[in-house]
Design a protein around this motif. Structure first.
Motif, PDB file in Angstrom:
ATOM      1  N   TYR A 174      -5.382   8.120 -22.269  1.00 18.61           N
ATOM      2  CA  TYR A 174      -4.369   7.334 -21.915  1.00 18.61           C
ATOM      3  C   TYR A 174      -3.127   8.027 -22.130  1.00 18.61           C
ATOM      4  N   ASP A 175      -2.772   8.750 -23.163  1.00 19.84           N
ATOM      5  CA  ASP A 175      -1.369   8.803 -23.386  1.00 19.84           C
ATOM      6  C   ASP A 175      -0.584   9.785 -22.370  1.00 19.84           C
ATOM      7  N   ASP A 176      -1.697  10.686 -22.817  1.00 18.46           N
ATOM      8  CA  ASP A 176      -1.528  11.730 -22.272  1.00 18.46           C
ATOM      9  C   ASP A 176      -2.244  12.158 -20.551  1.00 18.46           C
ATOM     10  N   ALA A 217      -1.176   8.150 -14.060  1.00 16.71           N
ATOM     11  CA  ALA A 217       0.050   7.017 -14.365  1.00 16.71           C
ATOM     12  C   ALA A 217       0.703   6.544 -13.208  1.00 16.71           C
ATOM     13  N   ARG A 218       0.790   7.367 -11.941  1.00 15.62           N
ATOM     14  CA  ARG A 218       1.219   6.764 -10.921  1.00 15.62           C
ATOM     15  C   ARG A 218       0.253   5.760  -9.854  1.00 15.62           C
ATOM     16  N   TYR A 219      -1.197   6.285  -9.485  1.00 18.94           N
ATOM     17  CA  TYR A 219      -1.851   5.602  -9.141  1.00 18.94           C
ATOM     18  C   TYR A 219      -1.448   4.201  -9.601  1.00 18.94           C
ATOM     19  N   PRO A 220      -1.674   3.258  -8.279  1.00 16.13           N
ATOM     20  CA  PRO A 220      -1.715   3.492  -6.956  1.00 16.13           C
ATOM     21  C   PRO A 220      -1.172   3.363  -6.194  1.00 16.13           C
ATOM     22  N   TYR A 221       0.388   4.193  -6.687  1.00 18.64           N
ATOM     23  CA  TYR A 221       1.440   4.228  -5.957  1.00 18.64           C
ATOM     24  C   TYR A 221       2.310   3.017  -5.252  1.00 18.64           C
ATOM     25  N   THR A 222       2.091   2.042  -5.323  1.00 22.63           N
ATOM     26  CA  THR A 222       2.744   0.655  -5.315  1.00 22.63           C
ATOM     27  C   THR A 222       3.931   0.730  -5.133  1.00 22.63           C
ATOM     28  N   ASP A 223       4.629   0.977  -6.236  1.00 21.88           N
ATOM     29  CA  ASP A 223       6.367   0.785  -6.012  1.00 21.88           C
ATOM     30  C   ASP A 223       6.863   2.070  -5.670  1.00 21.88           C
ATOM     31  N   GLU A 224       6.543   3.164  -5.301  1.00 12.87           N
ATOM     32  CA  GLU A 224       7.102   4.364  -4.179  1.00 12.87           C
ATOM     33  C   GLU A 224       6.676   4.017  -3.334  1.00 12.87           C
ATOM     34  N   ASP A 225       7.538   5.736  -2.320  1.00  8.57           N
ATOM     35  CA  ASP A 225       7.802   5.603  -1.484  1.00  8.57           C
ATOM     36  C   ASP A 225       5.977   6.475  -1.107  1.00  8.57           C
ATOM     37  N   VAL A 226       5.461   6.880  -1.182  1.00  9.19           N
ATOM     38  CA  VAL A 226       4.194   7.699  -1.559  1.00  9.19           C
ATOM     39  C   VAL A 226       3.441   6.808  -0.351  1.00  9.19           C
ATOM     40  N   LEU A 227       3.880   5.045  -0.499  1.00 10.07           N
ATOM     41  CA  LEU A 227       2.692   3.731   0.042  1.00 10.07           C
ATOM     42  C   LEU A 227       3.096   4.337   1.447  1.00 10.07           C
ATOM     43  N   ILE A 228       4.529   4.171   2.152  1.00 14.75           N
ATOM     44  CA  ILE A 228       4.549   4.321   3.559  1.00 14.75           C
ATOM     45  C   ILE A 228       4.558   5.813   3.732  1.00 14.75           C
ATOM     46  N   LYS A 229       4.820   6.864   3.449  1.00 12.65           N
ATOM     47  CA  LYS A 229       4.889   8.173   3.569  1.00 12.65           C
ATOM     48  C   LYS A 229       3.076   9.387   3.611  1.00 12.65           C
ATOM     49  N   ARG A 230       2.240   8.264   2.460  1.00 16.70           N
ATOM     50  CA  ARG A 230       1.719   8.924   2.776  1.00 16.70           C
ATOM     51  C   ARG A 230       0.189   8.199   3.888  1.00 16.70           C
ATOM     52  N   VAL A 231       0.391   7.744   5.000  1.00 23.54           N
ATOM     53  CA  VAL A 231      -0.781   6.077   4.904  1.00 23.54           C
ATOM     54  C   VAL A 231      -1.648   6.535   5.237  1.00 23.54           C
ATOM     55  N   PRO A 232      -2.822   7.607   4.848  1.00 27.82           N
ATOM     56  CA  PRO A 232      -3.997   7.360   5.080  1.00 27.82           C
ATOM     57  C   PRO A 232      -4.251   7.231   3.443  1.00 27.82           C
ATOM     58  N   LEU A 233      -3.905   8.123   2.441  1.00 27.02           N
ATOM     59  CA  LEU A 233      -3.880   7.693   1.066  1.00 27.02           C
ATOM     60  C   LEU A 233      -3.900   6.227   0.975  1.00 27.02           C
ATOM     61  N   THR A 234      -2.817   5.240   1.358  1.00 28.92           N
ATOM     62  CA  THR A 234      -2.842   4.423   1.040  1.00 28.92           C
ATOM     63  C   THR A 234      -4.119   3.540   1.149  1.00 28.92           C
ATOM     64  N   LEU A 235      -3.952   3.920   2.754  1.00 30.02           N
ATOM     65  CA  LEU A 235      -5.311   3.004   2.890  1.00 30.02           C
ATOM     66  C   LEU A 235      -6.698   3.093   2.286  1.00 30.02           C
ATOM     67  N   LYS A 236      -6.828   4.176   2.456  1.00 28.07           N
ATOM     68  CA  LYS A 236      -8.021   4.663   1.379  1.00 28.07           C
ATOM     69  C   LYS A 236      -7.668   4.075   0.172  1.00 28.07           C
ATOM     70  N   ASN A 237      -6.529   3.838  -0.909  1.00 28.42           N
ATOM     71  CA  ASN A 237      -6.743   2.844  -1.725  1.00 28.42           C
ATOM     72  C   ASN A 237      -6.831   1.977  -1.293  1.00 28.42           C
ATOM     73  N   SER A 238      -6.669   1.301  -0.287  1.00 28.37           N
ATOM     74  CA  SER A 238      -6.649  -0.336  -0.614  1.00 28.37           C
ATOM     75  C   SER A 238      -7.938  -0.710  -0.001  1.00 28.37           C
ATOM     76  N   LEU A 239      -9.488   0.546  -0.644  1.00 29.27           N
ATOM     77  CA  LEU A 239     -10.279  -0.141  -0.311  1.00 29.27           C
ATOM     78  C   LEU A 239     -11.436   0.050  -1.258  1.00 29.27           C
ATOM     79  N   SER A 240     -10.387   0.484  -2.369  1.00 27.37           N
ATOM     80  CA  SER A 240     -10.958   0.575  -3.571  1.00 27.37           C
ATOM     81  C   SER A 240     -10.388   0.201  -4.899  1.00 27.37           C
ATOM     82  N   CYS A 241      -9.398  -0.215  -4.555  1.00 27.85           N
ATOM     83  CA  CYS A 241      -8.347  -0.668  -5.497  1.00 27.85           C
ATOM     84  C   CYS A 241      -7.320  -2.345  -5.204  1.00 27.85           C
TER      85      CYS A 241
END
Length: 162
Positions: free
Chosen positions: A111-113, A119-143
């Motif tokens: 965990y510490d390493d 460490a960033r997953y599921p990117y829900t506090d980053e602009d990745v959420l709107i920049k990588r929509v397919p990834l966000t949609l995939k994550n919404s099905l598992s997270c």
């Protein structure tokens, strides 16, 4: 506490999520993310779930490999040979599912390493959420955290329809 049926609801709301992420007010979404992310993490215990560790692999970038191998007292080549493979995009990923570092109690043995993707997953506090929509949609099905944040965004954006 993970809500019952979140995964079914997430599956049903994929089109709404996609529309909101692609056409919603990006500034409003980005402004709301830190608060919604914190609320989701306060409500949902990742250790109850660990779907990410059970079903997906992060990318193990060179700094991650260096840090993890040092922590495990392995040579970098040995860490790679034992636990990782190159995927079709040329990234090192876990050789097995679930992640070889996932313990029975859903904690992480490194965990510490852990890799920066973890460490960033599921990117829900980053602009990745709107920049990588397919990834966000995939994550919404598992997270469930991603689901929670997207549902809250739907309400904020006025797009929540039952």
């Amino acid at each position: 506490m993970i809500d019952e049926g979140w995964d079914k609801e997430s599956k049903e709301h994929q089109k709404q999520y996609k529309y909101m992420l692609e056409r919603g007010n990006k500034n409003n979404i980005l402004r709301a993310l830190p608060r919604l992310n914190d609320e989701a993490f306060a409500k949902i215990d990742c250790l109850e779930c660990a779907n990410c560790c059970k079903n997906y692999s992060p990318r193990f970038k060179q700094p991650d490999i260096k840090r993890i191998s040092k922590s495990l007292r392995l040579k970098e080549g040995e860490l790679v040979a034992r636990y990782l493979i190159l995927d079709s995009e040329g990234d090192y990923v876990s050789r097995t599912k679930p992640c070889p570092f996932l313990a029975e109690d859903n904690t992480c043995n490194i965990y510490d390493d852990r890799p920066s993707d973890c460490a960033r997953y599921p990117y829900t506090d980053e602009d990745v959420l709107i920049k990588r929509v397919p990834l966000t949609l995939k994550n919404s099905l598992s997270c469930p955290i991603t689901h929670h944040v997207l549902e809250a965004l739907l309400e904020l954006e006025g797009g929540k329809k039952s």
